[in-house]
Scaffold this motif. Structure first.
Motif, PDB file in Angstrom:
ATOM      1  N   ILE A 152     -34.758  -3.853 -45.436  1.00  0.00           N
ATOM      2  CA  ILE A 152     -34.002  -5.150 -44.902  1.00  0.00           C
ATOM      3  C   ILE A 152     -35.349  -5.859 -44.908  1.00  0.00           C
ATOM      4  O   ILE A 152     -34.766  -7.303 -45.657  1.00  0.00           O
ATOM      5  CB  ILE A 152     -33.316  -4.717 -43.821  1.00  0.00           C
ATOM      6  N   TYR A 181     -27.626  -3.251 -43.478  1.00  0.00           N
ATOM      7  CA  TYR A 181     -27.510  -3.039 -41.989  1.00  0.00           C
ATOM      8  C   TYR A 181     -26.264  -2.560 -41.045  1.00  0.00           C
ATOM      9  O   TYR A 181     -26.052  -1.549 -40.208  1.00  0.00           O
ATOM     10  CB  TYR A 181     -27.297  -4.640 -41.608  1.00  0.00           C
ATOM     11  N   TRP A 239     -25.262   0.972 -38.889  1.00  0.00           N
ATOM     12  CA  TRP A 239     -24.853   0.344 -37.157  1.00  0.00           C
ATOM     13  C   TRP A 239     -23.768   1.710 -37.585  1.00  0.00           C
ATOM     14  O   TRP A 239     -23.459   2.184 -36.462  1.00  0.00           O
ATOM     15  CB  TRP A 239     -23.653  -0.573 -37.281  1.00  0.00           C
ATOM     16  N   MET A 262     -27.135  -4.324 -34.969  1.00  0.00           N
ATOM     17  CA  MET A 262     -27.333  -4.358 -36.213  1.00  0.00           C
ATOM     18  C   MET A 262     -25.954  -4.897 -37.284  1.00  0.00           C
ATOM     19  O   MET A 262     -26.143  -5.420 -37.897  1.00  0.00           O
ATOM     20  CB  MET A 262     -27.683  -3.433 -36.555  1.00  0.00           C
ATOM     21  N   GLN A 277     -26.852  -8.528 -37.071  1.00  0.00           N
ATOM     22  CA  GLN A 277     -27.691  -9.598 -37.199  1.00  0.00           C
ATOM     23  C   GLN A 277     -26.662  -9.257 -39.071  1.00  0.00           C
ATOM     24  O   GLN A 277     -27.394 -10.007 -39.500  1.00  0.00           O
ATOM     25  CB  GLN A 277     -28.885  -8.067 -37.586  1.00  0.00           C
ATOM     26  N   CYS A 278     -25.840  -8.138 -39.313  1.00  0.00           N
ATOM     27  CA  CYS A 278     -25.253  -8.332 -40.472  1.00  0.00           C
ATOM     28  C   CYS A 278     -24.976  -9.743 -40.756  1.00  0.00           C
ATOM     29  O   CYS A 278     -24.807 -10.278 -41.863  1.00  0.00           O
ATOM     30  CB  CYS A 278     -24.666  -6.734 -40.088  1.00  0.00           C
TER      31      CYS A 278
END
Length: 947
Positions: free
Chosen positions: A450, A486, A490, A498, A501-502
């Motif tokens: 990432i 992400y 998750w 996650m 953040q995505c």
């Protein structure tokens, strides 16, 4: 514009002689065109006072009335003119427009039938009559009108309108035998007559002849026609003649001709992929039949035939070598053909594949030539199965060697110097994911990936500084891939951080690339999975879905619309879809008319098939059903009685208008980009199971809707001593309908239980699961069924009379108690925090929202019963729960959250993540407020019931 259409046609009809009525009518046209309908009506009234017999003014007034909602008055006024059978063009055109707006196209046919009788030599009126029949699909009358027109004005197009109408009778005939023995042979004879007389003029006429012969299965005759003098007229499309020949060779299994023609065409254009496929197909058919060319003669009419693998290998290698020699950019076709031939030889266990080379080396060569093109990934993806798993990492590393990145900086990464190198690097990342190499990384490995992809995304933004807002950034795909990794994290770890953040990274991507549909689609999907429907409406709207997309991707919106408590937005999204479906019928008729006018006969069956496909759409049936249920749940017994609501919808419980046996699943289930490996991709079995699940859920909802309608129309039966036999029988018949529907619902729920037991898991980017499993597990379906059964029992009590019904009364009492217990259990499943903070992390439970919506639906049903004490208590509890949830949500301070998951996040990235969290919090709050409002209204309705 209305005035333009009417005045132009009027002037044309009069040979450009100015009619004084044109000047008088012009202001009314202008008002109507500008949407000023009231002024149009006033102007028409003024004109009619002076000129009572000016029929067109009366029709224009009717158009104004229609557009201001006075349909009956408008229709009455129009019929006054129509009964006079007008023949002036202005009146006829105005009436045509009015009837179309009233959705009464059949009345236009009557207008022009009368006009043609009065003016039998008018080409224009005959033509309008034909088109009027076309709008309503009267194919037999179209055939007759076409011939009448041809006899009046002997022009070829009119003759072929009649021929095409015969073909349409064949296509629409229920009896295929009738089509093959009557309609199509008659059409064939009509065309043959013109051929013999040498009267064939246009390409459209040849196309129609070909269509008739093909539908009759006369492939030899069709082939002879295309190869003969008539075929020379097939010029509008590139290689139209050759394509038709190829089609007939394949139908007739003339593999030598098919092979020779493919070979010949590929020598001319070595990039035509379809010809490579027909070349390989025919080659292996010939090999299987051990065909060999005749000794002396020519191989076949198309030239030399190739019958061995060695010849095919040489042919493909020669094509690649020709491309290698070129100074200009090579074509992809020959290099892909090489991989395709290896694939086919491997399928047949043929050792000759080695002569073409090593697939890994060939793919590296392909990447070297075309790696800077976005199509490279889709081209190579098809043939990755040719590489054994042990070569995957080697292949990825060697691809990487072909990407000249700059020197490694402080962050440990080298970056591309231009967009072509960027595209090559992107292609390597995509192929790495398709090969499953990203999926095998552990959590730490994925987080490092990432970080790398984000660095490339941010670096690549510099190449798109001059991009317009409508253009995509060159590095957008990195951002999308970050989101996918992400999602992997998750789904594997269950760590909701996650997901936040995505959302943040996609929001950031959208800020730089506001037109990126993939960002919007993925955000839409994620917000829906989180139960936050509010941000989804704007996202879907910004996609600007066009025409058929309302059917193919509309499910992404409507699946979640009603289930998350955003009733106003749900209503809006259903209307969005329904508007498209309702206009389809009218629009398709216009396409068909244009196809007749321009001689595009081969398109007409396509338009008919398109209309059928939409009418039988699963999505159409779902949206129609959910729209009506939503109206009943949110309006019935609050703004109007259930009976009034059902009547306003025109619901008939006895009729089931859903085409169950011909249901079409038109959903585009691959609309979201995916680079997942084969074992994670959507399969045909997934598609089948999803359709099965959606159909059963639709059946449950459709039966619930019909049961509610049946219940409403049952009304209060008269007591036995006041009723006569007819009334009793009428009530009995309606009760019987209710009982039949309840039995069907019971059977459907049994089927539903069997489906949910399978616990099918779809790929994350595949079809969303239906509401079926949650409806069953929450107890909502059985609670609704109990409430509906209770309604029927109450009806029996009313018709039996109190004196003879002690047993029935006991049964009703027990049913009421049981129903209250079921509702109480359903409410208990709604308890919990829909959004809460744990250890500075934000956690969601969107299923609680969906369960709360299910609770509201049975409460609505139960509200139709005359038993309210306990019910009012449960509604009060539900209201208290909703108020508590609202208070918790309002008090939640997202600013206190710790963002970041063990790897660096910039302040800007944190800002985008917080923005996504705010949207979810606001959406939940909106859902709870709408649910609370509906429950309060329902509580008020319960209090107002009189006993």
């Amino acid at each position: 514009m209305l005035r333009h259409i009417l005045v132009t046609s009027n002037m044309a009809a009069r040979g450009h002689v100015q009619d004084p009525n044109d000047r008088r009518l012009r202001p009314i046209y202008d008002y109507l065109d500008n949407g000023n309908n009231k002024m149009a009506i006033q102007q028409a009234d003024k004109l009619l006072k002076k000129h009572k017999d000016l029929h067109c003014a009366k029709v224009l007034k009717a158009i104004g009335l229609q557009r201001t909602g006075k349909q009956d008055e408008a229709f009455s006024l129009a019929q006054e003119v129509a009964t006079l059978e007008p023949t002036d063009d202005n009146s006829l055109q105005a009436l045509t427009i009015l009837y179309r707006e009233m959705h009464r196209p059949e009345l236009v046919t009557k207008l022009y039938e009368a006009a043609v009788k009065k003016v039998p030599l008018s080409e224009e009126y005959h033509s309008h009559l034909f088109m009027a029949y076309a709008r309503v699909g009267e194919y037999k009358k179209m055939q007759q009108a076409g011939m009448a027109l041809y006899k009046t004005v002997p022009k070829n197009p009119y003759y072929f309108w009649s021929v095409m109408s015969l073909v349409m009778q064949a296509i629409s005939a229920q009896d295929d035998k009738l089509a093959q023995t009557m309609f199509l042979p008659l059409a064939e004879r009509m065309v043959e007559k013109m051929v013999k007389e040498g009267k064939i003029e246009a390409e459209a006429e040849v196309q129609l002849y070909f269509m008739i012969l093909e539908r009759l299965g006369k492939y030899v005759e069709a082939l002879d026609m295309v190869r003969g003098p008539l075929g020379e007229k097939l010029t509008s499309e590139l290689q139209s003649r050759e394509n038709k020949c190829m089609m007939m060779y394949q139908r007739l299994q003339l593999w030598p001709e098919c092979n020779a023609l493919s070979y010949k065409l590929l020598l001319k254009n070595p990039d035509e992929w379809q010809f490579y496929l027909s070349y390989f197909d025919s080659l292996f058919h010939l090999m299987d039949k051990s065909w060999s060319p005749p000794n002396e003669e020519e191989h076949c009419v198309e030239g030399p035939v190739q019958t061995t693998v060695a010849e095919a290998v040489k042919f493909v290698v020669d094509r690649m070598e020709e491309e290698d020699k070129k100074d200009s950019r090579p074509l992809r076709g020959p290099y892909m053909a090489c991989l395709e031939l290896i694939h086919r030889l491997r399928q047949r266990g043929c050792p000759d594949e080695e002569e073409l080379g090593d697939p890994l080396e060939l793919m590296l060569q392909f990447f070297g030539k075309f790696g800077d093109k976005p199509s490279c990934i889709t081209d190579l993806k098809i043939y990755l199965h040719l590489l054994p798993p042990e070569q995957h990492t080697q292949f990825k590393n060697r691809l990487g060697d072909l990407v000249p990145l700059g020197e490694v900086g402080e962050d440990g990464f080298g970056f591309p110097g231009d967009t072509k190198v960027l595209q090559r690097h992107l292609c390597v990342c995509q192929l790495s994911r398709v090969l499953g190499l990203q999926h095998t990384l552990d959590t730490e490995g994925k987080l490092c990936l990432i970080t790398e992809l984000k660095a490339h995304y941010h670096y690549g933004l510099q190449f798109g500084k001059s991009c317009l807002k409508t253009e995509l950034q060159f590095s957008d795909t990195y951002c999308l891939m970050v989101a996918h990794v992400y999602i992997d994290l998750w789904t594997e770890t269950g760590d909701e951080n996650m997901l936040w953040q995505c959302l943040g990274v996609l929001e950031e991507g959208l800020s730089y690339s506001p037109s990126n549909a993939q960002f919007k689609l993925l955000l839409l999907l994620l917000f829906c999975r989180l139960g936050a429907f509010q941000p989804v409406v704007d996202l879907y709207s910004s996609l600007d879905a066009k025409h058929v997309q309302h059917d193919t991707i509309g499910y992404l919106l409507t699946r979640y619309a009603g289930s998350l408590g955003q009733f106003a937005a749900a209503s809006q999204s259903y209307n969005f879809s329904l508007r498209f479906f309702h206009s389809n019928q009218k629009d398709t008729s216009e396409y068909i008319i244009q196809a007749y006018k321009y001689g595009a006969f081969e398109k007409i069956p396509e338009f008919i098939a398109f209309r059928t496909r939409l009418n039988q759409s699963l999505h159409f049936a779902q949206v129609r059903t959910e729209r009506m249920l939503l109206d009943l749940y949110t309006e019935a017994d609050i703004t109007s009685s259930l009976e009034e609501s059902v009547k306003a919808m025109g619901l008939c419980p006895e009729e089931d208008d859903i085409p169950w046996d011909n249901m079409r699943d038109n959903r585009d289930l691959t609309v979201l980009f995916s680079w997942d490996p084969k074992d994670r991709e959507l399969t045909e079995e997934h598609r089948r199971l999803s359709l099965e699940e959606e159909s059963v859920w639709l059946k449950v909802r459709s039966l619930t809707l019909r049961l509610l309608a049946s219940l409403a129309l049952l009304g209060h039966a008269p007591s036995p001593r006041n009723s006569d036999k007819t009334n009793e029988n009428g009530v009995s018949a309606k009760s019987s309908t209710l009982q039949t529907l309840l039995s069907q619902l019971d059977l459907t729920l049994q089927t539903a239980a069997q489906i949910t037991e399978k616990q099918t898991q779809y790929p994350f980017l595949g079809p969303p699961s239906s509401r079926l499993a949650s409806a069953l597990s929450s107890g909502s379906c059985h609670c609704q069924a109990s409430a509906l059964q209770l309604s029927l029992t109450l009806q029996e009590l009313e018709t039996t009379g109190l004196d003879d019904s002690s047993e029935l009364q006991t049964q009703i009492c027990n049913s009421f108690k049981s129903l209250i217990v079921q509702l109480q259990e359903l409410l208990s499943r709604c308890k919990g925090e829909v959004l809460e903070m744990k250890d500075s992390r934000l956690m969601t439970q969107p299923s609680l929202l969906e369960t709360l919506v299910f609770f509201v639906e049975p409460v609505v049903l139960s509200g139709f019963q005359e038993w309210t004490g306990s019910l009012q208590g449960i509604v009060t509890q539900a209201l208290d729960h909703v108020k508590g949830q609202e208070a918790s949500l309002t008090a939640l301070k997202l600013a206190a959250l710790t963002l970041g998951v063990g790897h660096a996040q910039t302040q800007e990235e944190c800002g985008f993540t917080r923005a996504a969290m705010d949207k979810v919090q606001t959406s939940y709050l909106g859902s709870l407020q709408e649910l609370g409002d509906l429950l309060r209204k329902r509580a008020d309705s319960l209090k107002s019931l009189k006993f």
